[in-house]
Motif scaffolding. Structure first.
Motif, mmCIF file in Angstrom:
data_model
loop_
_atom_site.group_PDB
_atom_site.id
_atom_site.type_symbol
_atom_site.label_atom_id
_atom_site.label_comp_id
_atom_site.label_asym_id
_atom_site.label_seq_id
_atom_site.Cartn_x
_atom_site.Cartn_y
_atom_site.Cartn_z
ATOM 1 N N ARG A 60 -2.102 -7.043 -11.104
ATOM 2 C CA ARG A 60 -1.097 -6.702 -10.087
ATOM 3 C C ARG A 60 0.262 -6.437 -10.738
ATOM 4 O O ARG A 60 0.978 -5.517 -10.352
ATOM 5 C CB ARG A 60 -0.979 -7.831 -9.060
ATOM 6 N N LEU A 61 0.612 -7.264 -11.716
ATOM 7 C CA LEU A 61 1.886 -7.068 -12.413
ATOM 8 C C LEU A 61 1.915 -5.709 -13.097
ATOM 9 O O LEU A 61 2.931 -4.996 -13.039
ATOM 10 C CB LEU A 61 2.088 -8.182 -13.446
ATOM 11 N N MET A 173 -7.730 6.902 -3.820
ATOM 12 C CA MET A 173 -6.542 6.086 -4.045
ATOM 13 C C MET A 173 -5.536 6.788 -4.946
ATOM 14 O O MET A 173 -4.320 6.751 -4.696
ATOM 15 C CB MET A 173 -6.942 4.725 -4.644
ATOM 16 N N LEU A 174 -6.029 7.449 -5.975
ATOM 17 C CA LEU A 174 -5.124 8.142 -6.889
ATOM 18 C C LEU A 174 -4.473 9.348 -6.225
ATOM 19 O O LEU A 174 -3.283 9.623 -6.441
ATOM 20 C CB LEU A 174 -5.889 8.573 -8.146
ATOM 21 N N TYR A 175 -5.220 10.070 -5.403
ATOM 22 C CA TYR A 175 -4.637 11.191 -4.666
ATOM 23 C C TYR A 175 -3.525 10.692 -3.735
ATOM 24 O O TYR A 175 -2.468 11.336 -3.617
ATOM 25 C CB TYR A 175 -5.704 11.913 -3.853
ATOM 26 N N ASP A 176 -3.770 9.560 -3.061
ATOM 27 C CA ASP A 176 -2.730 8.980 -2.204
ATOM 28 C C ASP A 176 -1.501 8.614 -3.031
ATOM 29 O O ASP A 176 -0.361 8.857 -2.616
ATOM 30 C CB ASP A 176 -3.260 7.736 -1.487
ATOM 31 N N HIS A 177 -1.759 8.038 -4.201
ATOM 32 C CA HIS A 177 -0.670 7.633 -5.099
ATOM 33 C C HIS A 177 0.160 8.842 -5.528
ATOM 34 O O HIS A 177 1.399 8.807 -5.503
ATOM 35 C CB HIS A 177 -1.270 6.926 -6.313
ATOM 36 N N LEU A 178 -0.508 9.923 -5.891
ATOM 37 C CA LEU A 178 0.207 11.128 -6.319
ATOM 38 C C LEU A 178 1.004 11.735 -5.173
ATOM 39 O O LEU A 178 2.167 12.132 -5.350
ATOM 40 C CB LEU A 178 -0.779 12.171 -6.854
ATOM 41 N N ALA A 179 0.385 11.813 -4.014
ATOM 42 C CA ALA A 179 1.065 12.419 -2.870
ATOM 43 C C ALA A 179 2.319 11.642 -2.503
ATOM 44 O O ALA A 179 3.384 12.225 -2.231
ATOM 45 C CB ALA A 179 0.115 12.504 -1.677
ATOM 46 N N MET A 180 2.221 10.315 -2.491
ATOM 47 C CA MET A 180 3.376 9.499 -2.137
ATOM 48 C C MET A 180 4.452 9.560 -3.216
ATOM 49 O O MET A 180 5.659 9.586 -2.911
ATOM 50 C CB MET A 180 2.949 8.056 -1.876
ATOM 51 N N ALA A 209 -3.345 -2.473 -3.740
ATOM 52 C CA ALA A 209 -4.738 -2.217 -3.375
ATOM 53 C C ALA A 209 -5.515 -1.719 -4.595
ATOM 54 O O ALA A 209 -6.669 -2.127 -4.813
ATOM 55 C CB ALA A 209 -4.806 -1.195 -2.245
ATOM 56 N N MET A 210 -4.902 -0.853 -5.399
ATOM 57 C CA MET A 210 -5.564 -0.391 -6.612
ATOM 58 C C MET A 210 -5.754 -1.538 -7.595
ATOM 59 O O MET A 210 -6.796 -1.642 -8.256
ATOM 60 C CB MET A 210 -4.761 0.746 -7.251
ATOM 61 N N ASP A 212 -6.133 -4.734 -6.872
ATOM 62 C CA ASP A 212 -7.196 -5.614 -6.384
ATOM 63 C C ASP A 212 -8.567 -4.973 -6.564
ATOM 64 O O ASP A 212 -9.544 -5.662 -6.882
ATOM 65 C CB ASP A 212 -6.957 -5.976 -4.924
ATOM 66 N N THR A 213 -8.649 -3.668 -6.379
ATOM 67 C CA THR A 213 -9.911 -2.968 -6.616
ATOM 68 C C THR A 213 -10.325 -3.100 -8.075
ATOM 69 O O THR A 213 -11.498 -3.335 -8.391
ATOM 70 C CB THR A 213 -9.775 -1.478 -6.239
ATOM 71 N N MET A 214 -9.369 -2.957 -8.966
ATOM 72 C CA MET A 214 -9.655 -3.079 -10.399
ATOM 73 C C MET A 214 -10.114 -4.491 -10.743
ATOM 74 O O MET A 214 -11.133 -4.680 -11.430
ATOM 75 C CB MET A 214 -8.408 -2.700 -11.208
ATOM 76 N N THR A 215 -9.396 -5.482 -10.241
ATOM 77 C CA THR A 215 -9.754 -6.874 -10.534
ATOM 78 C C THR A 215 -11.130 -7.219 -9.994
ATOM 79 O O THR A 215 -11.967 -7.806 -10.699
ATOM 80 C CB THR A 215 -8.711 -7.827 -9.928
ATOM 81 N N GLN A 216 -11.394 -6.865 -8.752
ATOM 82 C CA GLN A 216 -12.674 -7.219 -8.128
ATOM 83 C C GLN A 216 -13.844 -6.575 -8.862
ATOM 84 O O GLN A 216 -14.907 -7.186 -9.017
ATOM 85 C CB GLN A 216 -12.660 -6.822 -6.662
#
Length: 227
Positions: A60-61, A173-180, A209-210, A212-216
């Motif tokens: 998260r950090l 998720m990455l597309y959302d990240h880029l758009a924002m 959210a990304m 947490d997805t990575m960690t899980q």
């Protein structure tokens, strides 16, 4: 809040509707939260080990630093600040930090490849902001095209190294990240500063959210380290 929603098989939106005035980004220990009745039967609780919590905090950090230093670079470029070189240097440390976090699980080759892809993600973003500031629409369009192609590469790569990471989910998720992030940059360049802050709050939440997805995914793939 995401973990609460998952445990009770509901959504953050439904919990928010059942708790008017609840600040979902500022929960605290001992707080009373109402769960909609149709979701009142929780799934069996799953304990979280200290090693999993440590990994979650660290990932998260890293994602938090990713979006914060990106915003700082956008500001430095937009206003021609003298710290742009130093901010760029600090931002580009983020891929190396991710590499160090992933290396114990995936080894040097996979970790360094992710760092390479993430570095391209950041350098292309800087190109896009510089082109937009200069009014060079052709260069901006080219950079944006390469930016999304890089996101496709990252999503496919992550989907290929962990069976619990979906390439389609990562692409979304990455597309959302880029758009924002693009919206945030445009808001700053056009002096819509309040809008840029509102957008950044969404960027920050989505980055978690990304994370947490990575960690899980890591925890599921390597349960021997988190028992």
């Amino acid at each position: 809040m995401w973990l609460i929603a998952q445990r009770f098989q509901t959504t953050i939106q439904d919990i928010s509707l059942a708790n008017p005035g609840l600040d979902i980004n500022n929960l605290y220990i001992g707080q009373m939260i109402c769960i909609p009745q149709r979701y009142s039967r929780p799934a069996p609780p799953v304990g979280i080990s200290s090693t999993e919590q440590t990994l979650s905090n660290h990932v998260r950090l890293l994602w938090e630093q990713h979006v914060y230093w990106t915003r700082m670079l956008i500001l430095s470029i937009a206003f021609g600040l003298p710290d742009a070189e130093f901010v760029t240097h600090r931002l580009l440390r983020n891929p190396s930090d991710f590499e160090a976090a992933l290396r114990p699980f995936y080894g040097e080759g996979i970790a360094s490849k992710f760092a390479e892809l993430l570095t391209s993600h950041l350098t292309i973003a800087a190109e896009l902001v510089k082109a937009a500031k200069a009014g060079d629409s052709a260069a901006a369009t080219d950079a944006e095209k390469r930016w999304y192609a890089n996101a496709d590469q990252i999503a496919a790569f992550l989907g290929g190294v962990n069976p619990f990471w979906s390439a389609q989910d990562w692409q979304r998720m990455l597309y959302d990240h880029l758009a924002m992030t693009k919206t945030e940059a445009v808001d700053i360049l056009t002096q819509r500063y309040a809008d840029s802050i509102s957008t950044f709050e969404n960027i920050e939440q989505q980055a978690m959210a990304m994370a947490d997805t990575m960690t899980q995914g890591i925890v599921k793939q390597f349960p021997q380290y988190f028992s």
